[in-house]
Design a protein around this motif. Structure first.
Motif, PDB file in Angstrom:
ATOM      1  N   ALA A  85     -11.064  -5.907  -1.251  1.00  0.00           N
ATOM      2  CA  ALA A  85     -10.506  -4.699  -0.953  1.00  0.00           C
ATOM      3  C   ALA A  85     -10.908  -3.971   0.450  1.00  0.00           C
ATOM      4  CB  ALA A  85     -10.779  -3.548  -1.955  1.00  0.00           C
ATOM      5  N   GLY A  86     -12.325  -4.212   0.750  1.00  0.00           N
ATOM      6  CA  GLY A  86     -12.488  -4.114   2.048  1.00  0.00           C
ATOM      7  C   GLY A  86     -11.678  -4.655   3.383  1.00  0.00           C
ATOM      8  N   THR A  87     -11.427  -6.026   3.285  1.00  0.00           N
ATOM      9  CA  THR A  87     -10.445  -6.731   3.935  1.00  0.00           C
ATOM     10  C   THR A  87      -9.062  -5.892   4.191  1.00  0.00           C
ATOM     11  OG1 THR A  87     -11.670  -8.814   3.639  1.00  0.00           O
ATOM     12  CG2 THR A  87      -9.488  -8.853   4.804  1.00  0.00           C
ATOM     13  N   VAL A  88      -8.644  -5.510   3.094  1.00  0.00           N
ATOM     14  CA  VAL A  88      -7.167  -4.889   3.107  1.00  0.00           C
ATOM     15  C   VAL A  88      -7.505  -3.566   3.858  1.00  0.00           C
ATOM     16  CG1 VAL A  88      -5.652  -3.691   1.430  1.00  0.00           C
ATOM     17  CG2 VAL A  88      -6.672  -5.925   0.855  1.00  0.00           C
ATOM     18  N   ARG A  89      -8.605  -2.659   3.425  1.00  0.00           N
ATOM     19  CA  ARG A  89      -8.696  -1.436   4.155  1.00  0.00           C
ATOM     20  C   ARG A  89      -8.887  -1.667   5.708  1.00  0.00           C
ATOM     21  NH1 ARG A  89     -11.906  -0.547  -0.292  1.00  0.00           N
ATOM     22  NH2 ARG A  89     -13.684  -1.026   0.578  1.00  0.00           N
ATOM     23  N   LYS A  90      -9.553  -2.816   6.131  1.00  0.00           N
ATOM     24  CA  LYS A  90      -9.752  -3.254   7.423  1.00  0.00           C
ATOM     25  C   LYS A  90      -8.359  -3.235   8.274  1.00  0.00           C
ATOM     26  CE  LYS A  90     -12.532  -6.091  10.467  1.00  0.00           C
ATOM     27  NZ  LYS A  90     -13.551  -7.331  10.490  1.00  0.00           N
TER      28      LYS A  90
ATOM     29  N   TYR B 124       0.799  -1.301  -0.079  1.00  0.00           N
ATOM     30  CA  TYR B 124      -0.002   0.081  -0.203  1.00  0.00           C
ATOM     31  C   TYR B 124       0.733   1.416   0.074  1.00  0.00           C
ATOM     32  CZ  TYR B 124      -4.026   3.137   1.189  1.00  0.00           C
ATOM     33  OH  TYR B 124      -4.947   4.244   1.125  1.00  0.00           O
ATOM     34  N   ALA B 125       2.034   1.325   0.683  1.00  0.00           N
ATOM     35  CA  ALA B 125       3.006   2.378   0.856  1.00  0.00           C
ATOM     36  C   ALA B 125       3.417   2.632  -0.537  1.00  0.00           C
ATOM     37  CB  ALA B 125       4.064   2.132   1.894  1.00  0.00           C
ATOM     38  N   THR B 126       3.757   1.628  -1.306  1.00  0.00           N
ATOM     39  CA  THR B 126       3.959   1.788  -2.807  1.00  0.00           C
ATOM     40  C   THR B 126       3.340   2.371  -3.610  1.00  0.00           C
ATOM     41  OG1 THR B 126       3.562  -0.312  -3.776  1.00  0.00           O
ATOM     42  CG2 THR B 126       5.675  -0.069  -2.424  1.00  0.00           C
ATOM     43  N   GLY B 127       1.954   2.502  -3.283  1.00  0.00           N
ATOM     44  CA  GLY B 127       0.844   3.089  -4.214  1.00  0.00           C
ATOM     45  C   GLY B 127       0.107   2.298  -4.728  1.00  0.00           C
ATOM     46  N   LEU B 128       0.318   1.137  -4.646  1.00  0.00           N
ATOM     47  CA  LEU B 128      -0.821  -0.073  -5.009  1.00  0.00           C
ATOM     48  C   LEU B 128      -2.049  -0.104  -4.446  1.00  0.00           C
ATOM     49  CD1 LEU B 128       0.041  -2.260  -7.229  1.00  0.00           C
ATOM     50  CD2 LEU B 128       0.260  -3.847  -5.436  1.00  0.00           C
ATOM     51  N   SER B 129      -3.182  -0.067  -5.057  1.00  0.00           N
ATOM     52  CA  SER B 129      -4.732   0.134  -4.583  1.00  0.00           C
ATOM     53  C   SER B 129      -5.199  -1.140  -3.810  1.00  0.00           C
ATOM     54  CB  SER B 129      -5.607   0.163  -5.974  1.00  0.00           C
ATOM     55  OG  SER B 129      -5.660  -1.102  -6.355  1.00  0.00           O
ATOM     56  N   THR B 130      -5.970  -0.900  -2.914  1.00  0.00           N
ATOM     57  CA  THR B 130      -6.451  -1.745  -1.986  1.00  0.00           C
ATOM     58  C   THR B 130      -7.101  -3.030  -2.741  1.00  0.00           C
ATOM     59  OG1 THR B 130      -8.592  -0.848  -1.759  1.00  0.00           O
ATOM     60  CG2 THR B 130      -7.070  -0.502  -0.061  1.00  0.00           C
ATOM     61  N   GLY B 131      -7.726  -2.625  -3.976  1.00  0.00           N
ATOM     62  CA  GLY B 131      -8.266  -3.764  -4.916  1.00  0.00           C
ATOM     63  C   GLY B 131      -7.079  -4.623  -5.615  1.00  0.00           C
ATOM     64  N   LYS B 132      -6.110  -4.233  -5.889  1.00  0.00           N
ATOM     65  CA  LYS B 132      -5.085  -4.924  -6.545  1.00  0.00           C
ATOM     66  C   LYS B 132      -4.354  -5.795  -5.412  1.00  0.00           C
ATOM     67  CE  LYS B 132      -3.898  -2.086 -10.474  1.00  0.00           C
ATOM     68  NZ  LYS B 132      -4.483  -2.979 -11.485  1.00  0.00           N
ATOM     69  N   ILE B 133      -4.143  -5.361  -4.116  1.00  0.00           N
ATOM     70  CA  ILE B 133      -3.670  -6.021  -3.062  1.00  0.00           C
ATOM     71  C   ILE B 133      -4.421  -7.113  -2.801  1.00  0.00           C
ATOM     72  CG2 ILE B 133      -2.598  -5.749  -0.756  1.00  0.00           C
ATOM     73  CD1 ILE B 133      -2.080  -2.778  -1.152  1.00  0.00           C
ATOM     74  N   GLY B 134      -5.590  -6.769  -2.533  1.00  0.00           N
ATOM     75  CA  GLY B 134      -6.612  -7.974  -2.196  1.00  0.00           C
ATOM     76  C   GLY B 134      -6.615  -9.085  -3.223  1.00  0.00           C
ATOM     77  N   GLY B 135      -6.428  -8.696  -4.398  1.00  0.00           N
ATOM     78  CA  GLY B 135      -6.222  -9.623  -5.452  1.00  0.00           C
ATOM     79  C   GLY B 135      -5.119 -10.649  -5.364  1.00  0.00           C
ATOM     80  N   GLN B 136      -4.102  -9.971  -5.068  1.00  0.00           N
ATOM     81  CA  GLN B 136      -2.714 -10.937  -4.638  1.00  0.00           C
ATOM     82  C   GLN B 136      -2.991 -11.664  -3.460  1.00  0.00           C
ATOM     83  OE1 GLN B 136       0.605  -8.377  -4.393  1.00  0.00           O
ATOM     84  NE2 GLN B 136       0.292  -7.387  -6.286  1.00  0.00           N
ATOM     85  N   PHE B 137      -3.571 -11.439  -2.372  1.00  0.00           N
ATOM     86  CA  PHE B 137      -3.998 -12.200  -1.250  1.00  0.00           C
ATOM     87  C   PHE B 137      -5.206 -13.069  -1.117  1.00  0.00           C
ATOM     88  CE2 PHE B 137      -0.813  -9.145  -0.240  1.00  0.00           C
ATOM     89  CZ  PHE B 137       0.316  -9.878   0.469  1.00  0.00           C
ATOM     90  N   SER B 138      -6.013 -12.963  -2.407  1.00  0.00           N
ATOM     91  CA  SER B 138      -7.376 -13.559  -2.611  1.00  0.00           C
ATOM     92  C   SER B 138      -8.432 -13.103  -1.370  1.00  0.00           C
ATOM     93  CB  SER B 138      -7.152 -15.145  -2.511  1.00  0.00           C
ATOM     94  OG  SER B 138      -6.548 -15.499  -3.396  1.00  0.00           O
ATOM     95  N   VAL B 139      -8.252 -11.722  -1.072  1.00  0.00           N
ATOM     96  CA  VAL B 139      -9.302 -11.119  -0.243  1.00  0.00           C
ATOM     97  C   VAL B 139      -9.858  -9.907  -0.699  1.00  0.00           C
ATOM     98  CG1 VAL B 139      -8.191 -11.842   1.926  1.00  0.00           C
ATOM     99  CG2 VAL B 139      -7.415  -9.645   1.003  1.00  0.00           C
TER     100      VAL B 139
END
Length: 129
Positions: free
Chosen positions: A88-93, A71-86
Motif C-alpha cells: 500500500a505504501g508503494t501505491v501511495r508513493k 484509486y479514483a473509484t474509491g478502492l483502497s491503496t491496500g486492495k490496489i497494491g494487492g492487485q499489482f503485488s506491491v
C-alpha cells in the motif's frame, strides 16, 4: 571487542551469490547465508552489472495510470497494491508522485456517505471530466 574476520569470496561463491540474487533471493537472506554485511552482498551483483531491485521502479507508468484510476473509484491503496503485488505504501508513493490528493485514513473520514462522495469529487477533478 571481537571483530568478524574479513574474508573474501571465491569467484565461484560470487557467481552463486549473484545467481541467487538474480533469482529473487532477498539481500538479508544472502547476507546470512554468505556471512557478510548486506552492503557487501549488494556490492557483488552491482559490480557485475546487475541492476539492483531497489533501483528499479516497482510500477510502470502504465500501471501507475491504472492505479490512479482505481484509486479514483474509491478502492483502497491496500486492495490496489494487492492487485499489482506491491505494498500500500508503494501505491501511495506512486499516487503522490502523480500529485493525486490522497484520502484521509479510514478513521479520519466522514461517517456520512454523502460527505465522502463530495470529497471524492473534489479530490479527483480530472477523473470526473
Amino acid at each position: 571487542m571481537l571483530k568478524q574476520p574479513n574474508w573474501k569470496l571465491s569467484a565461484t561463491e560470487i557467481d552463486d551469490l549473484v545467481a541467487a540474487y538474480e533469482s529473487g533471493m532477498p539481500i538479508a537472506h544472502l547476507s546470512s547465508q554468505f556471512e557478510m554485511h548486506r552492503q557487501t552482498v549488494r556490492f557483488h551483483p552491482k559490480r557485475r552489472g546487475v541492476v539492483l531491485r531497489s533501483e528499479t521502479p516497482a510500477l510502470t507508468t502504465v500501471q501507475i495510470d491504472e492505479v490512479a484510476e482505481l484509486y479514483a473509484t474509491g478502492l483502497s491503496t491496500g486492495k490496489i497494491g494487492g492487485q499489482f503485488s506491491v505494498s500500500a505504501g508503494t501505491v501511495r508513493k506512486a499516487l503522490r508522485a502523480r500529485e493525486v490528493r490522497l484520502r484521509p485514513p479510514r478513521d479520519e473520514r466522514p461517517q456520512n456517505p454523502e460527505a465522502f462522495t463530495s470529497y471524492l469529487l473534489v479530490a479527483t477533478p480530472s477523473m470526473s471530466q
